[in-house]
Enzyme design. Structure first.
Site, mmCIF file in Angstrom:
data_model
loop_
_atom_site.group_PDB
_atom_site.id
_atom_site.type_symbol
_atom_site.label_atom_id
_atom_site.label_comp_id
_atom_site.label_asym_id
_atom_site.label_seq_id
_atom_site.Cartn_x
_atom_site.Cartn_y
_atom_site.Cartn_z
ATOM 1 N N GLY A 59 -2.728 8.310 -4.161
ATOM 2 C CA GLY A 59 -2.113 9.563 -4.582
ATOM 3 C C GLY A 59 -0.817 9.878 -3.853
ATOM 4 O O GLY A 59 -0.480 9.266 -2.836
ATOM 5 N N ASP A 60 -0.083 10.817 -4.388
ATOM 6 C CA ASP A 60 1.102 11.421 -3.766
ATOM 7 C C ASP A 60 1.342 12.702 -4.577
ATOM 8 O O ASP A 60 0.414 13.184 -5.249
ATOM 9 C CB ASP A 60 2.309 10.465 -3.819
ATOM 10 C CG ASP A 60 3.454 10.918 -2.897
ATOM 11 O OD1 ASP A 60 3.361 10.699 -1.686
ATOM 12 O OD2 ASP A 60 4.432 11.524 -3.388
ATOM 13 N N THR A 91 -4.594 13.481 5.379
ATOM 14 C CA THR A 91 -3.168 13.601 5.726
ATOM 15 C C THR A 91 -2.929 14.890 6.513
ATOM 16 O O THR A 91 -2.270 14.881 7.568
ATOM 17 C CB THR A 91 -2.281 13.563 4.467
ATOM 18 O OG1 THR A 91 -2.685 12.466 3.662
ATOM 19 C CG2 THR A 91 -0.815 13.428 4.836
ATOM 20 N N GLN A 95 7.228 3.751 3.904
ATOM 21 C CA GLN A 95 5.813 3.345 3.949
ATOM 22 C C GLN A 95 5.613 2.067 4.769
ATOM 23 O O GLN A 95 4.586 1.902 5.417
ATOM 24 C CB GLN A 95 5.327 3.145 2.501
ATOM 25 C CG GLN A 95 3.828 3.269 2.316
ATOM 26 C CD GLN A 95 3.338 4.704 2.185
ATOM 27 O OE1 GLN A 95 3.921 5.493 1.468
ATOM 28 N NE2 GLN A 95 2.254 5.037 2.873
ATOM 29 N N LYS A 141 5.488 3.299 8.434
ATOM 30 C CA LYS A 141 4.337 4.192 8.615
ATOM 31 C C LYS A 141 3.050 3.366 8.653
ATOM 32 O O LYS A 141 2.205 3.533 9.533
ATOM 33 C CB LYS A 141 4.297 5.166 7.434
ATOM 34 C CG LYS A 141 3.154 6.145 7.465
ATOM 35 C CD LYS A 141 2.903 6.796 6.121
ATOM 36 C CE LYS A 141 4.110 7.464 5.513
ATOM 37 N NZ LYS A 141 3.766 8.352 4.379
ATOM 38 N N ASN A 143 -2.170 19.065 -1.500
ATOM 39 C CA ASN A 143 -3.178 18.383 -0.686
ATOM 40 C C ASN A 143 -2.852 18.390 0.806
ATOM 41 O O ASN A 143 -3.696 18.747 1.627
ATOM 42 C CB ASN A 143 -3.322 16.934 -1.201
ATOM 43 C CG ASN A 143 -4.228 16.113 -0.326
ATOM 44 O OD1 ASN A 143 -3.778 15.372 0.538
ATOM 45 N ND2 ASN A 143 -5.521 16.281 -0.505
ATOM 46 N N LYS A 155 0.856 -1.188 0.000
ATOM 47 C CA LYS A 155 0.000 0.000 0.000
ATOM 48 C C LYS A 155 0.885 1.228 0.000
ATOM 49 O O LYS A 155 1.815 1.340 0.813
ATOM 50 C CB LYS A 155 -0.873 0.007 1.268
ATOM 51 C CG LYS A 155 -1.807 1.189 1.351
ATOM 52 C CD LYS A 155 -3.098 0.935 0.592
ATOM 53 C CE LYS A 155 -3.890 2.192 0.308
ATOM 54 N NZ LYS A 155 -3.476 2.876 -0.946
ATOM 55 N N SER A 184 -6.825 5.753 3.726
ATOM 56 C CA SER A 184 -6.884 4.894 2.539
ATOM 57 C C SER A 184 -7.276 3.466 2.949
ATOM 58 O O SER A 184 -8.065 2.802 2.271
ATOM 59 C CB SER A 184 -5.522 4.837 1.844
ATOM 60 O OG SER A 184 -5.324 5.947 1.006
ATOM 61 N N LYS A 221 5.425 1.690 -3.102
ATOM 62 C CA LYS A 221 5.340 3.044 -3.664
ATOM 63 C C LYS A 221 5.598 2.963 -5.152
ATOM 64 O O LYS A 221 6.286 2.046 -5.616
ATOM 65 C CB LYS A 221 6.409 3.953 -3.026
ATOM 66 C CG LYS A 221 6.116 5.429 -3.185
ATOM 67 C CD LYS A 221 5.194 5.928 -2.087
ATOM 68 C CE LYS A 221 4.792 7.364 -2.287
ATOM 69 N NZ LYS A 221 4.068 7.865 -1.090
HETATM 70 P P1 NDP Z 1 0.737 17.805 -4.070
HETATM 71 O O1 NDP Z 1 1.189 17.461 -5.425
HETATM 72 O O2 NDP Z 1 -0.721 18.005 -3.810
HETATM 73 O O3 NDP Z 1 1.478 19.133 -3.558
HETATM 74 C C1 NDP Z 1 2.857 19.203 -3.469
HETATM 75 C C2 NDP Z 1 3.244 20.599 -3.030
HETATM 76 O O4 NDP Z 1 4.628 20.638 -2.752
HETATM 77 C C3 NDP Z 1 2.986 21.642 -4.107
HETATM 78 O O5 NDP Z 1 2.740 22.874 -3.487
HETATM 79 C C4 NDP Z 1 4.311 21.634 -4.859
HETATM 80 O O6 NDP Z 1 4.533 22.840 -5.570
HETATM 81 C C5 NDP Z 1 5.296 21.477 -3.729
HETATM 82 N N1 NDP Z 1 6.490 20.755 -4.208
HETATM 83 C C6 NDP Z 1 6.537 19.516 -4.722
HETATM 84 N N2 NDP Z 1 7.777 19.170 -5.082
HETATM 85 C C7 NDP Z 1 8.529 20.223 -4.806
HETATM 86 C C8 NDP Z 1 9.897 20.476 -4.952
HETATM 87 N N3 NDP Z 1 10.734 19.576 -5.475
HETATM 88 N N4 NDP Z 1 10.340 21.670 -4.515
HETATM 89 C C9 NDP Z 1 9.494 22.586 -3.997
HETATM 90 N N5 NDP Z 1 8.168 22.394 -3.840
HETATM 91 C C10 NDP Z 1 7.705 21.237 -4.235
HETATM 92 O O7 NDP Z 1 1.333 16.682 -3.119
HETATM 93 P P2 NDP Z 1 0.898 16.266 -1.639
HETATM 94 O O8 NDP Z 1 0.429 17.446 -0.876
HETATM 95 O O9 NDP Z 1 0.036 15.090 -1.754
HETATM 96 O O10 NDP Z 1 2.296 15.750 -1.046
HETATM 97 C C11 NDP Z 1 3.178 16.606 -0.322
HETATM 98 C C12 NDP Z 1 4.100 15.748 0.507
HETATM 99 O O11 NDP Z 1 3.327 14.963 1.432
HETATM 100 C C13 NDP Z 1 4.952 14.731 -0.252
HETATM 101 O O12 NDP Z 1 6.180 14.565 0.418
HETATM 102 C C14 NDP Z 1 4.138 13.435 -0.128
HETATM 103 O O13 NDP Z 1 4.953 12.299 -0.272
HETATM 104 C C15 NDP Z 1 3.638 13.583 1.296
HETATM 105 N N6 NDP Z 1 2.468 12.802 1.652
HETATM 106 C C16 NDP Z 1 1.312 12.867 0.919
HETATM 107 C C17 NDP Z 1 0.209 12.151 1.323
HETATM 108 C C18 NDP Z 1 -1.092 12.248 0.631
HETATM 109 O O14 NDP Z 1 -2.048 11.627 1.097
HETATM 110 N N7 NDP Z 1 -1.224 13.000 -0.449
HETATM 111 C C19 NDP Z 1 0.253 11.258 2.485
HETATM 112 C C20 NDP Z 1 1.496 11.323 3.227
HETATM 113 C C21 NDP Z 1 2.550 12.055 2.790
HETATM 114 P P3 NDP Z 1 3.981 23.003 -7.079
HETATM 115 O O15 NDP Z 1 2.516 23.324 -6.935
HETATM 116 O O16 NDP Z 1 4.776 24.103 -7.647
HETATM 117 O O17 NDP Z 1 4.227 21.706 -7.752
HETATM 118 O O1 2IT Z 2 3.047 8.891 1.568
HETATM 119 C C1 2IT Z 2 1.902 8.448 1.769
HETATM 120 O O2 2IT Z 2 1.595 7.878 2.818
HETATM 121 C C2 2IT Z 2 0.904 8.637 0.711
HETATM 122 N N1 2IT Z 2 1.200 9.242 -0.318
HETATM 123 C C3 2IT Z 2 -0.476 8.053 0.860
HETATM 124 C C4 2IT Z 2 -0.478 6.598 0.473
HETATM 125 C C5 2IT Z 2 -1.843 5.938 0.453
HETATM 126 O O3 2IT Z 2 -1.850 4.747 0.102
HETATM 127 O O4 2IT Z 2 -2.859 6.547 0.774
#
Ligand code: NDP
Ligand code: 2IT
Length: 443
Positions: A164-165, A208, A110, A113, A239, A89, A375, A125
């Protein structure tokens, strides 16, 4: 040579040039030293050697055609790391920086976590070096369809359940789900983060960010503090960042910064989240537009969000986005707590500085586990063919985050590292998976 050094040396020899994976593995292995001393059976059964080697690493070609008729080829990945406690997952990252090292670090994190959530999910992943920025809906569809045309044969509701990620949200999950269903004719919970209309869970979008704030709030409560009246700096505006800001504000905090990959906003009066949602979720635009909504705010393409004075810092963008200089600025400004919304956002040097300076520090594995936990709740609803209310899912998420905090604090204390939640989360996450691996024999 210690067992840990031996295993890391083996990793370096086998997988040179995977710095992010090396960083994630080093942190976990070094945290569990005291457990290894007490449990020699882990070494005898090569648990570390096995846990750092993915069960399977899949890499594939993703050809697609853009709106001008030009053909492109991206690389797709799915690393199925460990399924000792449940089906693989983990999310799918779509970003030009994606490579095997990054997918392996994310898949490795992961495992632990997912173990901390207390739910039956293993670690995996995937993703691609595809850049969704500036692409039309049709181009996103073409990419997602091509990606799933290969991935479908490796996943399944009881095998591996992607989500998603970065760069993968409800739109991408929808296109991938449609392709999976078209090829296999199976209507099953093979992906999470789906829209409500076809099997998604209420509160998964918020999970998240909300979970990050729930866990950070538990950590603060233990010290007689809370989000109420606190100034919060957040990085990212995706997100995780948006819903962390929403919950922090609901608990009485003022969020003053957010960022994207081109710049950051500072709004000392408090961020207008409706404006950020419109720019990012609806227009898919850039944060530079925020000034049109709040002319008195500042937008900058240089410097870092961490230079703004704050009580709580929530890095929610990407790995290694908060380094030793940033940590020094935060400590100088008397930051009270740091909660990691992104995966591995703090460098090892920054982590060490927070711990040494008594900053409450919630590591990603514990702090951002609310997304994958919800999830897993989506998977349960899909299996039952039922949908729970927002309140029910949110209450379960809150309970899971409190439990993660308790387990993490308990493991840290039990092994002589009270209040070190990095060590606590790694030990609590690791021991459950390691015991499952022992029980199942050397596989
Ligand atoms: P999104 O794509 O929704 O948003 C990512 C954000 O981070 C955007 O604002 C993006 O800017 C910025 N960003 C991404 N890469 C870079 C970079 N290399 N340098 C600077 N800014 C950057 O992703 P999420 O919010 O889903 O994910 C954010 C983090 O949280 C990641 O590390 C992800 O692995 C982690 N995460 C996500 C989960 C989820 O459920 N979605 C769960 C647990 C962890 P821009 O808009 O310019 O691209
Ligand atoms: O980093 C993470 O935990 C995620 N991007 C969410 C993974 C999931 O299966 O919901």
């Amino acid at each position: 040579m210690s067992y840990i050094s031996e295993v890391l040396a083996e990793l370096d020899a086998r997988d040179p040039g995977q710095p992010e994976f090396r960083q994630a593995a080093t942190e976990v292995l070094e945290s569990i030293e005291s457990v290894l001393d007490k449990r020699p059976e882990y070494r005898k059964n090569a648990v570390l050697e096995r846990i750092i080697e993915p069960d399977r690493q899949i890499m594939f070609r993703v050809p697609w055609i853009d709106d001008k008729g030009v053909a492109h080829v991206n690389r797709g990945f799915r690393v199925q790391f460990n399924n000792a406690i449940g089906p693989y997952k983990g999310g799918l990252r779509l970003h030009p920086s994606v490579n095997l090292s990054i997918i392996k670090f994310l898949g490795f994190e992961q495992i632990f976590k997912n173990s901390l959530t207390g739910l039956p999910i293993g670690g995996g992943k995937g993703g691609s070096d595809f850049d969704p920025k500036g692409r039309s809906d049709h181009e996103i569809f073409e990419f997602c369809r091509s990606f799933m045309t290969e991935l479908y044969r490796h996943i399944g509701a009881d095998i591996d359940v992607p989500a998603g990620d970065i760069g993968t949200g409800a739109r991408e999950i929808g296109y991938m789900y449609g392709t999976y269903k078209k090829i296999t004719d199976r209507y099953e919970g093979v992906l999470t983060g789906k829209c409500l209309a076809y099997g998604g869970s209420l509160a998964r979008t918020e999970a998240t960010g909300y979970g990050l704030v729930y866990l950070t709030e538990e950590m603060l409560r233990e010290k007689g503090k809370s989000f109420k009246g606190m100034t919060v700096a957040i990085s990212g505006s995706g997100n995780v960042a948006i819903y962390a800001a929403e919950k922090a504000m609901a608990l009485g905090a003022k969020v003053v910064t957010m960022s994207d990959s081109t710049g950051w906003i500072h709004d000392p009066a408090g961020i207008d989240l409706a404006a950020v949602k419109e720019i990012k979720e609806i227009k898919r635009g850039r944060l530079s537009e925020y000034k049109n909504y709040r002319p008195k705010s500042e937008y900058s393409t240089s410097g870092r969000v961490w230079q703004a004075a704050c009580d709580i810092a929530l890095p929610c963008a990407t790995q290694n986005e908060l380094d030793a200089n940033d940590a020094a600025m935060l400590i100088k400004n008397k930051v009270v707590a740091v909660g990691e919304g992104a995966n591995m956002p703090s460098t090892p040097e920054a982590q060490e500085m927070f711990v040494k300076n008594g900053v409450l520090f919630a590591p990603a594995k514990a702090a951002n586990a609310g997304g994958v936990a919800t999830s897993a709740l989506e998977m349960s609803q899909n299996s039952q063919r039922l949908s729970w209310t927002f309140e029910e899912v949110d209450a379960r998420l809150h309970g899971i985050m409190k439990n993660i905090y308790r387990q993490t604090a308990k493991a840290a204390e039990q092994y002589g590292h009270k209040d070190n939640f990095i060590i606590g989360a790694n030990i609590a996450g690791f021991t459950k998976v390691a015991d499952a691996m022992l029980a199942q024999g050397i596989q």
